[in-house]
Design an enzyme around this catalytic site. Sequence first.
Site: not given
Ligand code: COA
Length: 411
Positions: A293, A351
């Site tokens: 998140h 989710e």
């Molecule tokens: N699975 C695998 N790796 C994940 C991940 C996941 N669900 N969520 C984050 N990461 C990893 C990223 O790849 C990143 O890795 P890196 O530092 O090697 O590049 C690291 O964790 C930090 O992630 P970041 O992209 O900075 O987090 P964010 O704040 O932009 O992303 C979400 C938040 C929700 C977009 C992300 O966690 C995600 O894509 N989750 C899956 C989709 C989902 O469940 N969405 C519903 C949200 S309520």
Amino acid sequence: MCVATLHPAIDQYKGFGASASRPNRINIDHCGPTSHITRMSPSAGEAERRTGGLEGVEVADTALSHVDGARGRLTVAGHDLEDLAGRVSFEEVCGLLWSGSLPDEAERERLRRAMAEGRESAFADLPRLGDALRAPDAMDALRAAVAHLRPQGHEPFPEVTAAMAVFAAAWARLRTGRPPLPPDPRLGHAADYLRMVNDDAPPAAARALDAYLVTVADHGLNASTFAARVVASTGSDLVSSVVAGLGALKGPLHGGAPGPVLDMIEAIGSAERARSWLEADLAAGRRIMGMGHRVYRVRDPRAAVLEKAVERLEEDGSARGRLALGRAVEGEAERLLAERHPGRALRANVEFYTALLLDAVGLTRELFTATFAVGRTAGWCAHVREQRLTGRLIRPSARYVGPVPPGSRPR
Ligand code: COA
């Protein structure tokens, strides 16, 4: 050939959400010859300061909801989520968001009636929606259908919120060859939505769905709410704001995750297979849907609320037992993500258990994101009002990193 930092649509989820420090990169062949062009590029210091995802940037004051990411707490207009979900109806939370306090009995009845009338009016509108509800994707259908709404007045919140449920249910029926079912104004919103989709709404399932709609009604300045507020800030109308919200909600990083979560749980099939399946998924560069998140650094409190609601459904025999497998998958996903990202807590988000709850109440996965919209419309409406009250256009800046005309100095 030049390199740009754009989203690659390589694999459905691969590469989404790259961080500012490690942007996704793709090659663009059509940039043309560039040797004569001076490009403005950020200094290392500037790049460090960038928060391409606006993380941590406060862009509005709100009295609607607060997401405490460190403690895993969601406050909705002065109430803990746990004190609302399962205790008050979706209509009551609409009242809370739209007026600032939980409605008294008279106001509750007025809201119940307004939502029921809104459903009837949206149902009467179905014949003039053209083929909007024939779109193969529920969110595309909702976006097109909602765009047809021409509600009266400045703040037609019940009409627009009620219409979302009618359109989502009508889409679900049309795609399975059944005619849309008219609303029943005697029922609560959640129960009637479920009935309009499935012909009936068992009380336990309707209660669980009501708790779900309450849980997702508002959640700080999430991407779709921000999109809705940006549109509202231009002085545009409510329907345009809600259409913007739908567009943002559709994406897999926001509201599009629960369908893939259910796909994942089904594909894994048994707790013993969870680790190897998830390892292979991560090795392929995919994200585990339903995990992580932007704000929460602990488990999303909404996950716990929905998990409990699924548990209740399973205990009283109203739902088949998928919860144990779901919990096992969550546990493995958490362990694997902790190994790979020791500095960043990546826990279950709303989710993950949305998928299990909506499945348990008898909705199919194609309708999951649309059902999220049925609840979140209440929050979008409230944010539109709040944004309008500021009277301030949201208009940030971008740093120009493109070519500059020969002879001019980048500034
Ligand atoms: N699975 C695998 N790796 C994940 C991940 C996941 N669900 N969520 C984050 N990461 C990893 C990223 O790849 C990143 O890795 P890196 O530092 O090697 O590049 C690291 O964790 C930090 O992630 P970041 O992209 O900075 O987090 P964010 O704040 O932009 O992303 C979400 C938040 C929700 C977009 C992300 O966690 C995600 O894509 N989750 C899956 C989709 C989902 O469940 N969405 C519903 C949200 S309520």
